[in-house]
Design a protein around this motif. Structure first.
Motif, PDB file in Angstrom:
ATOM      1  N   ASP A  50       0.799  -1.219   0.000  1.00  0.00           N
ATOM      2  CA  ASP A  50       0.000   0.000   0.000  1.00  0.00           C
ATOM      3  C   ASP A  50       0.835   1.274   0.000  1.00  0.00           C
ATOM      4  N   ASN A  51       2.098   1.157   0.386  1.00  0.00           N
ATOM      5  CA  ASN A  51       2.886   2.360   0.660  1.00  0.00           C
ATOM      6  C   ASN A  51       3.875   2.717  -0.452  1.00  0.00           C
ATOM      7  N   LYS A  52       3.708   2.141  -1.643  1.00  0.00           N
ATOM      8  CA  LYS A  52       4.634   2.441  -2.732  1.00  0.00           C
ATOM      9  C   LYS A  52       3.880   2.663  -4.036  1.00  0.00           C
ATOM     10  N   PRO A  53       4.415   3.543  -4.901  1.00  0.00           N
ATOM     11  CA  PRO A  53       3.830   3.687  -6.244  1.00  0.00           C
ATOM     12  C   PRO A  53       4.022   2.397  -7.038  1.00  0.00           C
ATOM     13  N   ILE A  54       3.327   2.299  -8.173  1.00  0.00           N
ATOM     14  CA  ILE A  54       3.401   1.097  -9.005  1.00  0.00           C
ATOM     15  C   ILE A  54       3.804   1.462 -10.427  1.00  0.00           C
ATOM     16  N   VAL A  55       4.722   0.695 -10.978  1.00  0.00           N
ATOM     17  CA  VAL A  55       5.029   0.746 -12.405  1.00  0.00           C
ATOM     18  C   VAL A  55       4.730  -0.636 -12.974  1.00  0.00           C
ATOM     19  N   GLY A 177      10.804   5.241  -6.253  1.00  0.00           N
ATOM     20  CA  GLY A 177      10.690   4.242  -5.188  1.00  0.00           C
ATOM     21  C   GLY A 177       9.505   3.326  -5.374  1.00  0.00           C
ATOM     22  N   ALA A 178       9.247   2.921  -6.634  1.00  0.00           N
ATOM     23  CA  ALA A 178       8.068   2.118  -6.946  1.00  0.00           C
ATOM     24  C   ALA A 178       8.394   0.633  -6.981  1.00  0.00           C
ATOM     25  N   ILE A 179       7.346  -0.179  -6.895  1.00  0.00           N
ATOM     26  CA  ILE A 179       7.469  -1.591  -7.194  1.00  0.00           C
ATOM     27  C   ILE A 179       7.208  -1.782  -8.684  1.00  0.00           C
ATOM     28  N   LEU A 180       7.785  -2.834  -9.257  1.00  0.00           N
ATOM     29  CA  LEU A 180       7.556  -3.194 -10.658  1.00  0.00           C
ATOM     30  C   LEU A 180       6.631  -4.405 -10.702  1.00  0.00           C
ATOM     31  N   VAL A 181       5.598  -4.326 -11.542  1.00  0.00           N
ATOM     32  CA  VAL A 181       4.685  -5.453 -11.700  1.00  0.00           C
ATOM     33  C   VAL A 181       4.725  -5.908 -13.154  1.00  0.00           C
ATOM     34  N   PRO A 182       5.301  -7.074 -13.443  1.00  0.00           N
ATOM     35  CA  PRO A 182       5.353  -7.571 -14.825  1.00  0.00           C
ATOM     36  C   PRO A 182       3.963  -8.003 -15.304  1.00  0.00           C
ATOM     37  N   ILE A 201      -1.622 -11.667 -18.182  1.00  0.00           N
ATOM     38  CA  ILE A 201      -1.076 -12.444 -17.070  1.00  0.00           C
ATOM     39  C   ILE A 201      -0.318 -11.520 -16.117  1.00  0.00           C
ATOM     40  N   ILE A 202      -0.722 -11.508 -14.874  1.00  0.00           N
ATOM     41  CA  ILE A 202      -0.134 -10.618 -13.873  1.00  0.00           C
ATOM     42  C   ILE A 202       0.910 -11.389 -13.077  1.00  0.00           C
ATOM     43  N   GLY A 203       2.127 -10.874 -13.059  1.00  0.00           N
ATOM     44  CA  GLY A 203       3.211 -11.540 -12.358  1.00  0.00           C
ATOM     45  C   GLY A 203       3.376 -11.052 -10.929  1.00  0.00           C
ATOM     46  N   ASP A 204       4.278 -11.685 -10.200  1.00  0.00           N
ATOM     47  CA  ASP A 204       4.611 -11.247  -8.848  1.00  0.00           C
ATOM     48  C   ASP A 204       5.389  -9.937  -8.916  1.00  0.00           C
ATOM     49  N   TYR A 205       5.104  -9.035  -7.999  1.00  0.00           N
ATOM     50  CA  TYR A 205       5.775  -7.738  -8.046  1.00  0.00           C
ATOM     51  C   TYR A 205       7.246  -7.866  -7.640  1.00  0.00           C
ATOM     52  N   LEU A 206       8.040  -6.936  -8.136  1.00  0.00           N
ATOM     53  CA  LEU A 206       9.469  -6.876  -7.857  1.00  0.00           C
ATOM     54  C   LEU A 206       9.774  -5.587  -7.104  1.00  0.00           C
ATOM     55  N   ASP A 207      10.491  -5.710  -6.011  1.00  0.00           N
ATOM     56  CA  ASP A 207      10.906  -4.546  -5.217  1.00  0.00           C
ATOM     57  C   ASP A 207      12.430  -4.467  -5.318  1.00  0.00           C
ATOM     58  N   LEU A 208      12.921  -3.610  -6.212  1.00  0.00           N
ATOM     59  CA  LEU A 208      14.334  -3.583  -6.548  1.00  0.00           C
ATOM     60  C   LEU A 208      15.164  -2.866  -5.476  1.00  0.00           C
ATOM     61  N   PRO A 209      16.391  -3.332  -5.233  1.00  0.00           N
ATOM     62  CA  PRO A 209      17.297  -2.604  -4.334  1.00  0.00           C
ATOM     63  C   PRO A 209      17.556  -1.211  -4.879  1.00  0.00           C
ATOM     64  N   VAL A 248      13.763  -8.711 -15.466  1.00  0.00           N
ATOM     65  CA  VAL A 248      12.359  -8.518 -15.821  1.00  0.00           C
ATOM     66  C   VAL A 248      12.010  -9.320 -17.076  1.00  0.00           C
ATOM     67  N   ALA A 249      12.923  -9.339 -18.054  1.00  0.00           N
ATOM     68  CA  ALA A 249      12.685 -10.096 -19.288  1.00  0.00           C
ATOM     69  C   ALA A 249      12.472 -11.570 -18.991  1.00  0.00           C
ATOM     70  N   LYS A 250      13.287 -12.127 -18.113  1.00  0.00           N
ATOM     71  CA  LYS A 250      13.133 -13.530 -17.738  1.00  0.00           C
ATOM     72  C   LYS A 250      11.798 -13.757 -17.033  1.00  0.00           C
ATOM     73  N   ASN A 251      11.407 -12.778 -16.223  1.00  0.00           N
ATOM     74  CA  ASN A 251      10.140 -12.876 -15.505  1.00  0.00           C
ATOM     75  C   ASN A 251       8.961 -12.887 -16.481  1.00  0.00           C
ATOM     76  N   LEU A 252       9.000 -11.968 -17.461  1.00  0.00           N
ATOM     77  CA  LEU A 252       7.942 -11.912 -18.473  1.00  0.00           C
ATOM     78  C   LEU A 252       7.921 -13.198 -19.298  1.00  0.00           C
ATOM     79  N   ALA A 253       9.109 -13.675 -19.676  1.00  0.00           N
ATOM     80  CA  ALA A 253       9.207 -14.879 -20.499  1.00  0.00           C
ATOM     81  C   ALA A 253       8.599 -16.087 -19.804  1.00  0.00           C
ATOM     82  N   SER A 254       8.769 -16.165 -18.500  1.00  0.00           N
ATOM     83  CA  SER A 254       8.259 -17.322 -17.755  1.00  0.00           C
ATOM     84  C   SER A 254       6.745 -17.423 -17.798  1.00  0.00           C
ATOM     85  N   MET A 255       6.078 -16.322 -18.151  1.00  0.00           N
ATOM     86  CA  MET A 255       4.613 -16.312 -18.198  1.00  0.00           C
ATOM     87  C   MET A 255       4.068 -16.582 -19.599  1.00  0.00           C
ATOM     88  N   LEU A 256       4.963 -16.677 -20.591  1.00  0.00           N
ATOM     89  CA  LEU A 256       4.556 -16.857 -21.977  1.00  0.00           C
ATOM     90  C   LEU A 256       4.805 -18.280 -22.452  1.00  0.00           C
TER      91      LEU A 256
END
Length: 267
Positions: A50-55, A177-182, A201-209, A248-256
């Motif tokens: 709830d506390n972060k923007p989303i990309v 300071g956003a999370i990434l959602v593939p 297809i909605i993937g698990d969000y990524l919270d990058l260092p 991120v590319a690997k993450n997207l690929a895993s859903m295709l």
């Protein structure tokens, strides 16, 4: 044409779904009509912090990927969309009409240029300033993972995730300071023709260092030649952004399906 959706609440802190005129603009963007949109992983929207923007970062195997992802997500989020056009009707009538109906304030242009006769995107930190401001008012942003003209055929036939993805989405995630959602879009053309069915297809969000980008921006915008120290720092940050883009590319690929993954095959 009736699209199939279920009403699913999302985090209350997120703004309400996009306004009607924006939804009409999104619908206009769709260059391929689909008989059915199946949303896979919709429950993951409930688990976003709830506390972060989303990309949201989408595949770009066709010109339909971003519109379909936007069509789904705009039911649950107040979204903005990035694209590579300049709102010029002579350059791209479809994009001009979409922004005219949907509202220019909901679309964010990134620069593009021609390389060997083909259009491609290129990185400019100034393109992301308005996007950063938009997230402060509650918008969630949608960015395609790549800009590659040869991979934009209407039904994804023969398309794969490109070998090299841009790093605009990961850059923006760090800036705000956003999370990434593939988000992967899989079109399934009918063997006998007609409207294809599609999966969003909605993937698990990524919270990058966190990566500090001030020196990176300065290096790109600097008119004078970089010092050796500045150049080394710039290359180091760029390398990290590219590494995250590859993740991120690997993450997207895993859903295709395997035939659409390109070199990003996963075990």
């Amino acid at each position: 044409m009736e699209q199939q959706f279920e009403n699913t609440p999302v985090n209350e802190q997120r703004k309400t779904s996009s306004k009607l005129n924006f939804l009409l603009g999104i619908d206009l963007m769709r260059q391929v009509e689909t008989n059915k949109i199946e949303i896979i992983g919709k429950e993951k929207l409930e688990k976003l912090p709830d506390n972060k923007p989303i990309v949201f970062i989408t595949t770009h195997l066709s010109d339909t990927d971003v519109p379909l992802a936007s069509f789904v997500l705009s039911r649950y989020f107040n979204i903005g969309i990035t694209h590579s056009s300049t709102h010029n009707p002579k350059e791209n009538l479809g994009v001009y009409l979409e922004t005219l109906i949907g509202g220019k304030e909901n679309f964010f242009s990134v620069k593009h240029k021609k390389v060997n006769g083909r259009e491609t995107g290129f990185f400019d930190p100034n393109d992301f300033i308005k996007m950063q401001e938009a997230t402060k008012s509650g918008k969630s942003l949608i960015i395609a993972s790549s800009y590659n003209a040869k991979d934009t055929n209407p039904q994804q036939i023969g398309s794969t995730i490109p070998d090299n993805l841009g790093y605009g989405a990961v850059y923006l995630a760090h800036k705000i300071g956003a999370i990434l959602v593939p988000i992967a879009v899989n079109l399934k053309p009918k063997e006998q023709g007609g409207r294809p069915e599609s999966e969003v297809i909605i993937g698990d969000y990524l919270d990058l260092p966190k990566i500090e980008l001030e020196s990176f921006d300065e290096a790109i915008l600097k008119e004078k030649r970089l010092s050796s120290e500045e150049f080394v720092k710039f290359k180091e940050i760029k390398s990290k952004l590219k590494e995250e883009s590859a993740m991120v590319a690997k993450n997207l690929a895993s859903m295709l399906p395997p035939e659409k993954r390109g070199k990003w095959q996963t075990n």
